[in-house]
Design a protein around this motif. Structure first.
Motif, PDB file in Angstrom:
ATOM      1  N   ASN A 286       0.760  -1.384   0.005  1.00 55.15           N
ATOM      2  CA  ASN A 286       0.027  -0.179  -0.030  1.00 55.15           C
ATOM      3  C   ASN A 286       0.766   1.151  -0.001  1.00 55.15           C
ATOM      4  OD1 ASN A 286      -2.577  -0.929  -0.071  1.00 55.15           O
ATOM      5  ND2 ASN A 286      -2.638  -1.431   2.194  1.00 55.15           N
ATOM      6  N   ASP A 287       1.972   1.445  -0.472  1.00 58.47           N
ATOM      7  CA  ASP A 287       2.858   2.249  -0.753  1.00 58.47           C
ATOM      8  C   ASP A 287       2.294   3.662  -1.419  1.00 58.47           C
ATOM      9  OD1 ASP A 287       5.059   1.116   0.347  1.00 58.47           O
ATOM     10  OD2 ASP A 287       5.722   0.277  -1.555  1.00 58.47           O
ATOM     11  N   GLY A 288       1.343   3.405  -2.427  1.00 61.08           N
ATOM     12  CA  GLY A 288       0.609   4.573  -3.027  1.00 61.08           C
ATOM     13  C   GLY A 288      -0.230   5.149  -1.923  1.00 61.08           C
ATOM     14  N   LEU A 289      -1.013   4.388  -1.254  1.00 66.37           N
ATOM     15  CA  LEU A 289      -2.071   4.961  -0.328  1.00 66.37           C
ATOM     16  C   LEU A 289      -1.303   5.405   0.917  1.00 66.37           C
ATOM     17  CD1 LEU A 289      -4.901   5.467   0.913  1.00 66.37           C
ATOM     18  CD2 LEU A 289      -4.590   3.052   1.908  1.00 66.37           C
ATOM     19  N   LYS A 290       0.002   5.104   1.518  1.00 65.60           N
ATOM     20  CA  LYS A 290       0.539   5.686   2.399  1.00 65.60           C
ATOM     21  C   LYS A 290       1.154   6.949   1.877  1.00 65.60           C
ATOM     22  CE  LYS A 290       2.220   1.259   4.562  1.00 65.60           C
ATOM     23  NZ  LYS A 290       3.124   0.181   4.236  1.00 65.60           N
ATOM     24  N   GLU A 291       1.516   7.141   0.797  1.00 67.17           N
ATOM     25  CA  GLU A 291       2.343   8.463   0.149  1.00 67.17           C
ATOM     26  C   GLU A 291       1.193   9.437   0.021  1.00 67.17           C
ATOM     27  OE1 GLU A 291       4.429   8.000  -3.456  1.00 67.17           O
ATOM     28  OE2 GLU A 291       5.863   9.615  -2.463  1.00 67.17           O
ATOM     29  N   MET A 292      -0.011   9.144  -0.376  1.00 69.38           N
ATOM     30  CA  MET A 292      -1.112   9.980  -0.238  1.00 69.38           C
ATOM     31  C   MET A 292      -1.792  10.543   0.870  1.00 69.38           C
ATOM     32  SD  MET A 292      -2.194  10.199  -3.784  1.00 69.38           S
ATOM     33  CE  MET A 292      -3.841  10.410  -3.741  1.00 69.38           C
ATOM     34  N   ILE A 293      -1.830   9.629   2.055  1.00 72.33           N
ATOM     35  CA  ILE A 293      -2.152   9.785   3.147  1.00 72.33           C
ATOM     36  C   ILE A 293      -1.125  10.953   3.879  1.00 72.33           C
ATOM     37  CG2 ILE A 293      -2.399   9.302   5.720  1.00 72.33           C
ATOM     38  CD1 ILE A 293      -3.755   6.783   4.601  1.00 72.33           C
ATOM     39  N   TRP A 295       0.655  13.024   2.269  1.00 72.08           N
ATOM     40  CA  TRP A 295       0.576  14.426   1.271  1.00 72.08           C
ATOM     41  C   TRP A 295      -0.710  15.169   1.978  1.00 72.08           C
ATOM     42  CZ3 TRP A 295       1.728  11.702  -3.856  1.00 72.08           C
ATOM     43  CH2 TRP A 295       3.068  11.673  -3.998  1.00 72.08           C
ATOM     44  N   VAL A 296      -1.729  14.299   2.363  1.00 70.79           N
ATOM     45  CA  VAL A 296      -2.984  15.049   2.803  1.00 70.79           C
ATOM     46  C   VAL A 296      -2.677  15.594   4.432  1.00 70.79           C
ATOM     47  CG1 VAL A 296      -5.240  14.602   3.953  1.00 70.79           C
ATOM     48  CG2 VAL A 296      -4.741  13.546   1.675  1.00 70.79           C
ATOM     49  N   GLN A 297      -1.667  14.542   4.959  1.00 71.06           N
ATOM     50  CA  GLN A 297      -1.294  15.353   6.575  1.00 71.06           C
ATOM     51  C   GLN A 297      -0.648  16.349   6.193  1.00 71.06           C
ATOM     52  OE1 GLN A 297       0.541  11.602   7.764  1.00 71.06           O
ATOM     53  NE2 GLN A 297      -0.474  11.611   9.687  1.00 71.06           N
TER      54      GLN A 297
END
Ligand SMILES: NC(=O)c1ccc[n+]([C@@H]2O[C@H](COP(=O)([O-])OP(=O)(O)OC[C@H]3O[C@@H](n4cnc5c(N)ncnc54)[C@H](OP(=O)(O)O)[C@@H]3O)[C@@H](O)[C@H]2O)c1
Length: 334
Positions: A286-293, A295-297
Motif C-alpha cells: 500500500n505504498d501509494g496509499l501511504k504516500e497519499m495519506i 501528502w494529505v497530512q
C-alpha cells in the motif's frame, strides 16, 4: 433488519433514465460466522458503473463501492463500530463476509471518512498509479489531463504540480477552469465546450504547451484524442484511464478516433490502458496509499467533493457525472 436497494429495472439504452432503475426494500438474513452487517455512510457513484450495467440484468443491485460502519458482527477482525469499504452496491445495509471488506485506516484528525472512496480510495489511487507508474512522469515534464475538474482529474493535476511539472487541464465550464487555476494550481486550463473545432483544439494545446506534452492523462476519448497526439513529444506516454464520452454510446463500432498510426510511430508514443484496481492489487505494501495519506497530512492535496445527501439521490448523483455538474468526487452521504 430491512435494507433499501437501488436495482436495475431495464438495461440503459443510450443515456440512463430514471425509469430504468428503482428502489426496493428487502429483509436481510441473520448473520453466519465470519459475516458482518454494515450500515452505509456514503456511496460512491462512478462512470465505470455505466459500463458495468452493460453486463447486469434487471433486478440486479446497482454495483458500487461504499464506506460503511459495522453494526453487527460475527467476525472478530471487524467488530461493531469498525469502518470499512466494500462493493456492496447501492444499498443502505448489507450482510457481507469478512473477505469482502477492507478496513479504513486511521486518518489524520479532520480528514473525512468519505475520502476512502475518493482521494484516498479508488479514484485518487487511479490518478496516482496512472500518472506516476503508467505515465512514468518525470520532474519538469508537461502533463495534459481532460475531465480535469473531476474526481480523478483534480488529483492528477495536483500530483503533477507536486512532482514539479507543468499541468494543463480541460473541463466543461468556465467556473471549472477558474477553479483549476486558482484553487488547484493548474498552470493552464481551458473550457473545451467553447472550442469550435479540432484545428482550434490543436492550436489551443500548442499555445498552452509550446514545449509539447510528455504525458497525456486521458479520461474522455473521442476526436480530441487524435488532436492531442500531434502535440506530444517524442517518447510521450498516454495513460488511458477512461473514455467517458463514449459510455452512453449505443454503437461501439462507429469510429470516433481517426488513424493514430502516424504520431504513434513517428514519435514512439506509448498508449497504456490501465485500471487503478489492478495497480492497487499489485501494490502489496500500500505504498501509494501511504504516500497519499502523507501528502494529505502535510496539507499538500485538496479534496474537492460534490456531495448529494440522502439514499434516494443516488441516481441523480450518478447522472451528474454525465452532465458534468461536479467539481471533484461525487458522493452520496446517507
Ligand atoms: N481506469 C480506472 O481505473 C478508472 C478509475 C476511475 C475513473 N476512471 C475513468 O476516469 C474518468 C473520470 O472519472 P471520474 O470518476 O473522475 O469522474 P469525474 O471526472 O468526476 O466526472 C465525469 C466528468 O466527465 C466529464 N464528461 C462527462 N461526459 C462527457 C462527455 N460526453 N465528453 C466530455 N467530457 C465528459 C464531465 O466533466 P466536464 O465538465 O469536463 O465535461 C464530468 O464531470 C472516466 O472516464 C472514468 O471512467 C478510470
Amino acid at each position: 433488519m430491512k435494507a433499501k436497494q437501488w436495482v436495475l429495472k431495464k438495461q440503459f439504452q443510450g443515456n440512463p433514465k430514471s425509469s430504468d432503475v428503482g428502489i426496493k426494500e428487502i429483509s436481510l438474513p441473520n448473520l453466519k460466522d465470519g459475516e458482518v452487517m454494515i450500515e452505509c455512510l456514503a456511496i460512491s457513484v462512478d462512470p465505470y458503473q455505466r459500463l458495468f450495467v452493460k453486463n447486469a440484468k434487471p433486478g440486479d443491485v446497482m454495483y458500487g463501492e461504499q464506506v460503511a460502519k459495522v453494526i453487527e458482527s460475527k467476525n472478530a477482525d471487524y467488530p461493531v463500530g469498525a469502518h470499512v469499504t466494500t462493493f456492496a452496491g447501492w444499498t443502505t445495509h448489507a450482510v457481507v463476509p469478512g473477505d469482502k471488506l477492507v478496513k479504513v485506516p486511521e486518518y489524520p484528525p479532520d480528514v473525512p471518512i468519505g475520502l476512502a472512496l475518493g482521494l484516498l480510495g479508488m479514484t485518487g489511487l487511479t490518478a496516482y498509479y496512472g500518472l506516476l507508474k503508467v505515465g512514468e512522469l518525470k520532474e519538469g515534464e508537461t502533463v495534459y489531463v481532460n475531465a480535469a475538474a473531476g474526481a480523478v482529474g483534480t488529483v492528477v493535476g495536483q500530483l503533477a504540480k507536486l512532482k514539479g511539472c507543468k499541468v494543463i487541464g480541460s473541463a466543461g465550464s468556465d467556473d471549472k477552469v477558474k477553479y483549476l487555476k486558482t484553487e488547484l494550481g493548474f498552470d493552464e486550463a481551458f473550457n473545451y465546450k467553447t472550442i469550435p473545432d479540432m484545428p482550434t483544439f490543436e492550436q489551443t494545446l500548442k499555445r498552452l504547451a509550446p514545449k509539447g506534452i510528455d504525458v497525456f492523462f486521458e479520461n474522455v476519448g473521442g476526436l480530441a484524442f487524435r488532436a492531442v497526439l500531434d502535440q506530444m513529444n517524442v517518447d510521450g506516454r498516454v495513460a488511458l484511464c477512461g473514455a467517458i464520452s463514449s459510455y452512453n454510446s449505443t454503437d461501439k463500432f462507429t469510429p470516433s478516433i481517426p488513424s493514430i498510426g502516424e504520431p504513434m510511430t513517428m514519435k514512439g508514443l506509448r498508449i497504456t490502458g490501465f485500471t487503478g484496481w489492478a495497480y492497487s492489487a499489485k501494490d502489496k505494501n500500500n505504498d501509494g496509499l501511504k504516500e497519499m495519506i502523507k501528502w494529505v497530512q502535510e496539507d499538500k492535496l485538496k479534496y474537492p467533493g460534490h456531495n448529494f445527501k440522502g439514499f434516494e439521490n443516488c441516481f441523480k448523483a450518478f447522472l451528474s457525472l454525465f452532465t458534468g455538474d461536479n467539481i471533484g468526487k461525487v458522493l452520496v452521504t446517507i
